[in-house]
Design an enzyme around this catalytic site. Structure first.
Site, mmCIF file in Angstrom:
data_model
loop_
_atom_site.group_PDB
_atom_site.id
_atom_site.type_symbol
_atom_site.label_atom_id
_atom_site.label_comp_id
_atom_site.label_asym_id
_atom_site.label_seq_id
_atom_site.Cartn_x
_atom_site.Cartn_y
_atom_site.Cartn_z
ATOM 1 N N GLY A 75 0.776 -1.232 0.000
ATOM 2 C CA GLY A 75 0.000 0.000 0.000
ATOM 3 C C GLY A 75 0.805 1.277 0.000
ATOM 4 O O GLY A 75 0.233 2.371 0.038
ATOM 5 N N TRP A 119 2.608 2.784 -2.373
ATOM 6 C CA TRP A 119 2.385 3.661 -3.524
ATOM 7 C C TRP A 119 0.994 4.289 -3.460
ATOM 8 O O TRP A 119 0.811 5.438 -3.863
ATOM 9 C CB TRP A 119 2.578 2.881 -4.833
ATOM 10 C CG TRP A 119 4.023 2.778 -5.234
ATOM 11 C CD1 TRP A 119 5.106 2.802 -4.409
ATOM 12 C CD2 TRP A 119 4.540 2.652 -6.562
ATOM 13 N NE1 TRP A 119 6.270 2.683 -5.134
ATOM 14 C CE2 TRP A 119 5.956 2.588 -6.456
ATOM 15 C CE3 TRP A 119 3.958 2.556 -7.814
ATOM 16 C CZ2 TRP A 119 6.781 2.452 -7.567
ATOM 17 C CZ3 TRP A 119 4.776 2.412 -8.929
ATOM 18 C CH2 TRP A 119 6.173 2.371 -8.814
ATOM 19 N N ASP A 163 -4.389 -5.949 -6.098
ATOM 20 C CA ASP A 163 -3.294 -6.865 -5.787
ATOM 21 C C ASP A 163 -3.883 -8.246 -5.489
ATOM 22 O O ASP A 163 -5.020 -8.346 -5.018
ATOM 23 C CB ASP A 163 -2.467 -6.385 -4.593
ATOM 24 C CG ASP A 163 -1.088 -7.049 -4.569
ATOM 25 O OD1 ASP A 163 -0.123 -6.396 -5.001
ATOM 26 O OD2 ASP A 163 -0.978 -8.222 -4.145
ATOM 27 N N ASP A 175 -6.706 -10.879 -8.989
ATOM 28 C CA ASP A 175 -5.587 -11.135 -9.883
ATOM 29 C C ASP A 175 -5.699 -10.230 -11.104
ATOM 30 O O ASP A 175 -6.656 -10.326 -11.873
ATOM 31 C CB ASP A 175 -5.594 -12.609 -10.302
ATOM 32 C CG ASP A 175 -4.368 -12.992 -11.135
ATOM 33 O OD1 ASP A 175 -3.586 -12.089 -11.496
ATOM 34 O OD2 ASP A 175 -4.194 -14.187 -11.402
ATOM 35 N N LYS A 192 7.575 -1.103 -13.340
ATOM 36 C CA LYS A 192 8.853 -1.732 -12.986
ATOM 37 C C LYS A 192 9.236 -2.785 -14.005
ATOM 38 O O LYS A 192 8.402 -3.566 -14.469
ATOM 39 C CB LYS A 192 8.751 -2.376 -11.603
ATOM 40 C CG LYS A 192 10.028 -3.114 -11.178
ATOM 41 C CD LYS A 192 10.080 -3.357 -9.700
ATOM 42 C CE LYS A 192 8.996 -4.285 -9.200
ATOM 43 N NZ LYS A 192 9.064 -4.468 -7.734
#
Length: 239
Positions: free
Chosen positions: A87, A89, A114, A130, A194
């Site tokens: 949590g 971000w 998440d 998911d 990322k």
């Protein structure tokens, strides 16, 4: 980190005060690798800063450092956080877009997802689901209620220890996040995700350049120097 829709790791802050170095010895039930990990955590200024500043992870500072340069988390913006656990971000995004209860106008919106459960974050709506499930994008769009200004992805699949395999897995997550971003972003929107260095991110960057005015890599100071982790950043979405 949870497989598939991944979670973020711990965090810290640039210029954080450094104390005496703490050394951790192996114990009866502690392996050498776990001792090294614990020692690194205890001596990480970003971990200490996260505790001090009330962030759930050191990863919060990665977003802070990137947004201090990009300025995409503006007041009133609508943000999606993919791979939101634990949590950190969401905390940063909700602060900056003013989506928390009691924040002054203009008020933004933060939606996260998440695979693991996330303790409620004031100012953010996070679902346990998911992201790679077929109906995940539809559920997120329903929560958004319209287009988004920013799509964030700190997703990472569970590590296998095989560098090439781990690289391919995280690139697949990043490509899925990009597909979603292209579908929901407003004109001029931004995408941050990322990746792991490994070569195949060049193809991803080429795809991103078709949709965004500016595309580049960033490695914020909070991202450990010995990690192959980095971020692809795209701004100026072309609807």
């Amino acid at each position: 980190m949870t497989a598939r829709s991944g979670s973020k790791g711990g965090g810290g802050k640039s210029g954080a005060a450094r104390g005496l170095h703490v050394r951790v010895k192996t114990a009866k039930k502690r392996t050498v690798s776990s001792a090294r990990w614990l020692e690194r955590q205890l001596n990480d200024p970003y971990v200490a800063a996260a505790k001090r500043d009330g962030y759930r992870s050191r990863a919060a500072y990665k977003l802070i450092e990137m947004d201090d340069k990009l300025h995409v988390l503006r007041a009133g913006a609508v943000v999606v956080d993919l791979g939101a656990a634990p949590g950190g971000w969401c905390q940063v995004a909700s602060e900056r877009v003013r989506s928390r209860p009691g924040d002054s106008a203009p008020n933004g919106k933060v939606v996260g997802i998440d695979l693991t459960e996330v303790v409620p974050v004031p100012g953010a709506e996070v679902i346990q689901f998911d992201f790679l499930a077929e109906d995940a994008p539809e559920r997120l769009r329903a929560l958004l209620g319209g287009p988004a200004d920013v799509v964030l992805s700190d997703m990472a699949a569970a590590a296998t220890g095989h560098k090439a395999t781990d690289h391919l897995k995280i690139m697949a997550l990043c490509e899925a996040a990009l597909d979603f971003a292209v579908d929901v972003l407003k004109p001029g929107g931004a995408f941050i995700a990322k990746v792991l260095q490994g070569g195949s991110e060049n193809q991803l960057m080429a795809t991103m350049r078709k949709h965004f005015a500016v595309v580049k890599h960033m490695k914020p100071p909070a991202s450990r120097s010995d990690s192959s982790e980095m971020y692809v950043v795209a701004t100026g979405f072309r609807a």
